[in-house]
Structures are given as C-alpha cells and as structure tokens.
Motif scaffolding. Structure first.
Motif, PDB file in Angstrom:
ATOM      1  N   PRO A  50       0.824  -1.213   0.000  1.00  0.00           N
ATOM      2  CA  PRO A  50       0.000   0.000   0.000  1.00  0.00           C
ATOM      3  C   PRO A  50       0.857   1.261   0.000  1.00  0.00           C
ATOM      4  CG  PRO A  50       0.124  -0.874   2.220  1.00  0.00           C
ATOM      5  CD  PRO A  50       0.862  -1.855   1.338  1.00  0.00           C
ATOM      6  N   TRP A  51       0.216   2.381  -0.339  1.00  0.00           N
ATOM      7  CA  TRP A  51       0.855   3.697  -0.314  1.00  0.00           C
ATOM      8  C   TRP A  51       0.455   4.382   0.979  1.00  0.00           C
ATOM      9  CZ3 TRP A  51      -0.745   8.980  -0.879  1.00  0.00           C
ATOM     10  CH2 TRP A  51       0.281   9.856  -1.252  1.00  0.00           C
ATOM     11  N   MET A  52       1.430   4.937   1.721  1.00  0.00           N
ATOM     12  CA  MET A  52       1.129   5.507   3.039  1.00  0.00           C
ATOM     13  C   MET A  52       1.428   7.001   3.097  1.00  0.00           C
ATOM     14  SD  MET A  52       2.243   4.263   6.874  1.00  0.00           S
ATOM     15  CE  MET A  52       3.957   4.747   6.815  1.00  0.00           C
ATOM     16  N   THR A  53       0.561   7.725   3.792  1.00  0.00           N
ATOM     17  CA  THR A  53       0.790   9.133   4.113  1.00  0.00           C
ATOM     18  C   THR A  53       0.620   9.306   5.619  1.00  0.00           C
ATOM     19  OG1 THR A  53      -1.546   9.725   3.790  1.00  0.00           O
ATOM     20  CG2 THR A  53      -0.079   9.918   1.884  1.00  0.00           C
ATOM     21  N   ARG A  54       1.153  10.399   6.153  1.00  0.00           N
ATOM     22  CA  ARG A  54       0.963  10.710   7.571  1.00  0.00           C
ATOM     23  C   ARG A  54       0.860  12.207   7.746  1.00  0.00           C
ATOM     24  NH1 ARG A  54       5.961   9.825  11.424  1.00  0.00           N
ATOM     25  NH2 ARG A  54       4.940  11.584  12.425  1.00  0.00           N
ATOM     26  N   GLY A  55       0.209  12.609   8.818  1.00  0.00           N
ATOM     27  CA  GLY A  55       0.056  14.031   9.095  1.00  0.00           C
ATOM     28  C   GLY A  55      -0.663  14.215  10.421  1.00  0.00           C
ATOM     29  N   ASN A  56      -1.031  15.436  10.713  1.00  0.00           N
ATOM     30  CA  ASN A  56      -1.726  15.747  11.954  1.00  0.00           C
ATOM     31  C   ASN A  56      -3.119  16.266  11.678  1.00  0.00           C
ATOM     32  OD1 ASN A  56       1.391  16.298  12.663  1.00  0.00           O
ATOM     33  ND2 ASN A  56       0.294  15.597  14.484  1.00  0.00           N
ATOM     34  N   VAL A  57      -4.074  15.835  12.495  1.00  0.00           N
ATOM     35  CA  VAL A  57      -5.448  16.314  12.408  1.00  0.00           C
ATOM     36  C   VAL A  57      -5.872  16.804  13.780  1.00  0.00           C
ATOM     37  CG1 VAL A  57      -6.094  14.826  10.486  1.00  0.00           C
ATOM     38  CG2 VAL A  57      -6.359  14.004  12.825  1.00  0.00           C
ATOM     39  N   LEU A  58      -6.923  17.619  13.820  1.00  0.00           N
ATOM     40  CA  LEU A  58      -7.435  18.131  15.092  1.00  0.00           C
ATOM     41  C   LEU A  58      -8.679  17.364  15.504  1.00  0.00           C
ATOM     42  CD1 LEU A  58      -7.124  21.997  14.726  1.00  0.00           C
ATOM     43  CD2 LEU A  58      -5.561  20.402  15.850  1.00  0.00           C
ATOM     44  N   ARG A  59      -8.713  16.920  16.754  1.00  0.00           N
ATOM     45  CA  ARG A  59      -9.900  16.257  17.270  1.00  0.00           C
ATOM     46  C   ARG A  59     -10.968  17.312  17.524  1.00  0.00           C
ATOM     47  NH1 ARG A  59      -9.007  11.907  21.994  1.00  0.00           N
ATOM     48  NH2 ARG A  59      -8.870  13.745  23.341  1.00  0.00           N
ATOM     49  N   LYS A  60     -12.151  17.094  16.961  1.00  0.00           N
ATOM     50  CA  LYS A  60     -13.197  18.116  17.031  1.00  0.00           C
ATOM     51  C   LYS A  60     -13.630  18.421  18.459  1.00  0.00           C
ATOM     52  CE  LYS A  60     -16.108  16.058  14.351  1.00  0.00           C
ATOM     53  NZ  LYS A  60     -17.353  15.781  13.574  1.00  0.00           N
ATOM     54  N   VAL A  61     -13.704  17.413  19.297  1.00  0.00           N
ATOM     55  CA  VAL A  61     -14.276  17.595  20.621  1.00  0.00           C
ATOM     56  C   VAL A  61     -13.441  18.500  21.511  1.00  0.00           C
ATOM     57  CG1 VAL A  61     -13.170  15.522  21.579  1.00  0.00           C
ATOM     58  CG2 VAL A  61     -15.309  16.373  22.572  1.00  0.00           C
ATOM     59  N   ASP A  62     -12.091  18.486  21.357  1.00  0.00           N
ATOM     60  CA  ASP A  62     -11.251  19.293  22.234  1.00  0.00           C
ATOM     61  C   ASP A  62     -10.089  19.990  21.527  1.00  0.00           C
ATOM     62  OD1 ASP A  62      -9.616  17.136  21.711  1.00  0.00           O
ATOM     63  OD2 ASP A  62      -9.772  16.274  23.717  1.00  0.00           O
ATOM     64  N   GLY A  63      -9.987  19.841  20.208  1.00  0.00           N
ATOM     65  CA  GLY A  63      -8.946  20.529  19.453  1.00  0.00           C
ATOM     66  C   GLY A  63      -7.555  19.949  19.606  1.00  0.00           C
ATOM     67  N   LYS A  64      -7.428  18.762  20.223  1.00  0.00           N
ATOM     68  CA  LYS A  64      -6.107  18.166  20.386  1.00  0.00           C
ATOM     69  C   LYS A  64      -5.583  17.664  19.049  1.00  0.00           C
ATOM     70  CE  LYS A  64      -5.983  16.923  25.254  1.00  0.00           C
ATOM     71  NZ  LYS A  64      -5.624  15.864  26.225  1.00  0.00           N
ATOM     72  N   SER A  65      -4.267  17.828  18.848  1.00  0.00           N
ATOM     73  CA  SER A  65      -3.627  17.392  17.610  1.00  0.00           C
ATOM     74  C   SER A  65      -3.311  15.894  17.694  1.00  0.00           C
ATOM     75  CB  SER A  65      -2.345  18.184  17.368  1.00  0.00           C
ATOM     76  OG  SER A  65      -1.715  17.766  16.182  1.00  0.00           O
ATOM     77  N   LEU A  66      -3.691  15.152  16.655  1.00  0.00           N
ATOM     78  CA  LEU A  66      -3.481  13.715  16.620  1.00  0.00           C
ATOM     79  C   LEU A  66      -2.639  13.340  15.413  1.00  0.00           C
ATOM     80  CD1 LEU A  66      -7.174  12.517  17.150  1.00  0.00           C
ATOM     81  CD2 LEU A  66      -5.500  13.073  18.918  1.00  0.00           C
ATOM     82  N   LEU A  67      -1.745  12.371  15.584  1.00  0.00           N
ATOM     83  CA  LEU A  67      -1.020  11.816  14.452  1.00  0.00           C
ATOM     84  C   LEU A  67      -1.949  10.857  13.710  1.00  0.00           C
ATOM     85  CD1 LEU A  67       1.564  11.298  12.798  1.00  0.00           C
ATOM     86  CD2 LEU A  67       2.120   9.485  14.437  1.00  0.00           C
ATOM     87  N   GLU A  68      -2.021  11.020  12.400  1.00  0.00           N
ATOM     88  CA  GLU A  68      -2.862  10.168  11.564  1.00  0.00           C
ATOM     89  C   GLU A  68      -2.007   9.528  10.473  1.00  0.00           C
ATOM     90  OE1 GLU A  68      -6.106  10.629   7.963  1.00  0.00           O
ATOM     91  OE2 GLU A  68      -5.133  12.367   8.866  1.00  0.00           O
ATOM     92  N   ARG A  69      -2.168   8.225  10.296  1.00  0.00           N
ATOM     93  CA  ARG A  69      -1.544   7.523   9.178  1.00  0.00           C
ATOM     94  C   ARG A  69      -2.645   6.935   8.307  1.00  0.00           C
ATOM     95  NH1 ARG A  69       1.919   5.887  13.536  1.00  0.00           N
ATOM     96  NH2 ARG A  69       4.081   6.567  13.234  1.00  0.00           N
ATOM     97  N   GLN A  70      -2.460   7.020   6.992  1.00  0.00           N
ATOM     98  CA  GLN A  70      -3.397   6.425   6.051  1.00  0.00           C
ATOM     99  C   GLN A  70      -2.649   5.496   5.113  1.00  0.00           C
ATOM    100  OE1 GLN A  70      -6.027   9.067   3.973  1.00  0.00           O
ATOM    101  NE2 GLN A  70      -6.331  10.402   5.746  1.00  0.00           N
ATOM    102  N   LEU A  71      -3.155   4.272   4.948  1.00  0.00           N
ATOM    103  CA  LEU A  71      -2.629   3.334   3.968  1.00  0.00           C
ATOM    104  C   LEU A  71      -3.712   3.099   2.933  1.00  0.00           C
ATOM    105  CD1 LEU A  71      -1.150   2.619   6.804  1.00  0.00           C
ATOM    106  CD2 LEU A  71      -0.391   0.588   5.579  1.00  0.00           C
TER     107      LEU A  71
END
Length: 285
Positions: A50-71
């Motif tokens: 698979p092809w993978m990307t990664r980045g940061n997203v904000l959790r809607k409920v409290d605005g915390k930054s989360l690491l996200e990986r997508q394959l």
C-alpha cells in the motif's frame, strides 16, 4: 486554519478466511502478504504494497492534535483503506470515534454489529447495491483508533472478505513494515520544496464529483481512479499524476474534477506550503 478530524468514507464489504497459501504469498493470483507499520498495533494482508501518508489532524471535541496515518491501495478493481489515529487522553470510545469521523450515508445503521478481534472491541457497518458492496470496521486498541474500509464490484467480493478476515491487533504485530514517508519530498517544483509531512494538512472546502461518460456507462465500468497532485500554497491543484486509472474517459473526468477542488493550503512552521496529496474518485453505478 487547522482542519477537523472529518474524513470521507467510501463504499465497502464482509469477512471470511484466508488460505495459508494466500497469506504466505504462494499459489495462483496475487501474492497476499502481511503488512504492518512501525509503532502501530495492527497488521493485515493485502495483494500489493500500500501507499502511506501521515500528518496531523485536530480532534473536534477538544482541538487536540493527533497523528494520523493512512494506507491506501487500489488493486484489481478493489479499493482498500486503513486509517490509524492516536487515541490520546482523554481517550475516546468507539462510539465517540465514529461520531468524530462520521459514518457515510452509504452504510445502513441497521447493519451495525459489535465484534471482537484479538480481544479488542470493534463496530461494523455494511453497505451494498446491485453491483457493489462494502464494509467498514471501527476498531480500538490500547493506544489507537482504526477505520478499515474496502469496496469492490460484487464479482470481487472475495478479495474484500480476505482483507477483513486477515486483520490482527495487538502490540508488536508481525508483517512487512510499510515505510514512513520522509519529512519532505526531495523534489524541485517551481523552485520550492513540496512537502508530504506538514504541521497542518490541507483542508478541503469543496470537492466536485466527476461525471460518468456515456462510453463508461455503456460498458458498465466500475472502479476507482487514484491521482497524486500538488496542492499549492497559493490554493491551486497542479502537477496531477495518474496512479491508477479507468478507461472510457473516466480518468479524464477525475482529473478535471480534481482541478476544481477548493482548499485551504497546508501549514508548516506557521506558513502556507505546497504538499503532495492523493485523491480517490469512485465510479460505481
């Protein structure tokens, strides 16, 4: 502006067993192999890398930054997707996670089913129509929340079943490690660096959908067009490349739709930057 943790869902399907020869990549057809990602808590078998990307997203409920990986993988008419999110304190339940990322209208809430994989809880939904079917599974481990998605024409349903039946969860999963993308893409484009990892990812405002061509309808073509493009810091989609296309004008329709996307550019070190993005357009009728 940082984007919220709201991601598009694609149509998907159910589960059955993998033969030993398929799991070890032996025998006729594609060589299914087991893949994992360093510091993640899952492994799964797929017919290709698979092809993978990664980045940061904000959790809607409290605005915390989360690491996200997508394959992502599109292979032989089947679309596979794995999305992995950190589950930081205060940890979210599966129901909260589903509310966070959203459930596509393609899925029937009445098909909701609770499941357990290797002692970890999950929730499953089904979707289907006359020519395609699919499934999505939301799973929670000790440190992560996962969304596994696959979709296919009805004739390729067996491959989707193999994908879902192969999911394993837990610490130190075995499998071929999918490489992390580099912090920057070492490539010159209009004399600037194009990033694959940023502080805040591109936020899509509008994503026009492509149209079916008459020839594609006549030949009953279904599948997914996958594109790779640069989302520039000035708000334009440029340098579109075809990763996987479809015949009878569908690839061209997808490229034309991609050029019309409106978005807020990615940010790095407090400044707008250009970055590579992968786009998928489903054509099912």
């Amino acid at each position: 502006m940082k984007r919220s943790l709201v991601l598009p869902l694609l149509v998907v399907i159910a589960s059955a067993g993998l033969s030993r020869s398929q799991e070890n990549g032996v025998g006729p057809g594609p060589q299914w192999r087991r893949y994992t990602v360093k510091r993640e808590e899952f492994s799964v078998t797929l017919p290709a890398l698979p092809w993978m990307t990664r980045g940061n997203v904000l959790r809607k409920v409290d605005g915390k930054s989360l690491l996200e990986r997508q394959l992502k993988l599109y292979f032989d008419g089947v679309y596979y997707s794995i999305e992995a999110f950190e589950n930081v304190e205060p940890r979210q339940s599966l129901e909260q996670f589903i509310d966070e990322v959203g459930l596509s209208s393609d899925y029937d809430p009445a098909t909701k089913r609770r499941l357990s994989i290797d002692g970890f809880a999950g929730i499953e939904y089904l979707a289907s129509n006359d020519i395609s079917s699919g499934m999505v599974q939301f799973l929670a481990t000790e440190q992560h929340l996962y969304r596994f998605v696959a979709s296919a024409p009805s004739a390729r349903a067996a491959a989707v079943k193999e994908f879902f039946s192969s999911i394993k969860l837990g610490k130190n999963p075995e499998g071929i490690e999918v490489s992390e993308p580099p912090a920057t893409q070492v490539q010159s484009y209009t004399a600037e660096t194009i990033y694959v990892e940023v502080d805040v990812k591109v936020r899509i405002q509008t994503k026009p959908q492509p149209s079916y061509t008459e020839d594609a309808l006549r030949h009953q073509i279904s599948g997914t067009v996958i594109l790779k493009a640069i989302f520039t810091k000035t708000g334009h989609v440029e340098n579109i490349r075809v990763v996987s296309g479809l015949p009878y004008g569908l690839t061209e329709e997808a490229v034309a739709a991609a050029r019309k996307i409106k978005f807020t550019p990615a940010m790095k070190d407090g400044k707008p930057v250009s970055m590579w993005m992968q786009l998928e357009y489903n054509f099912y009728f």
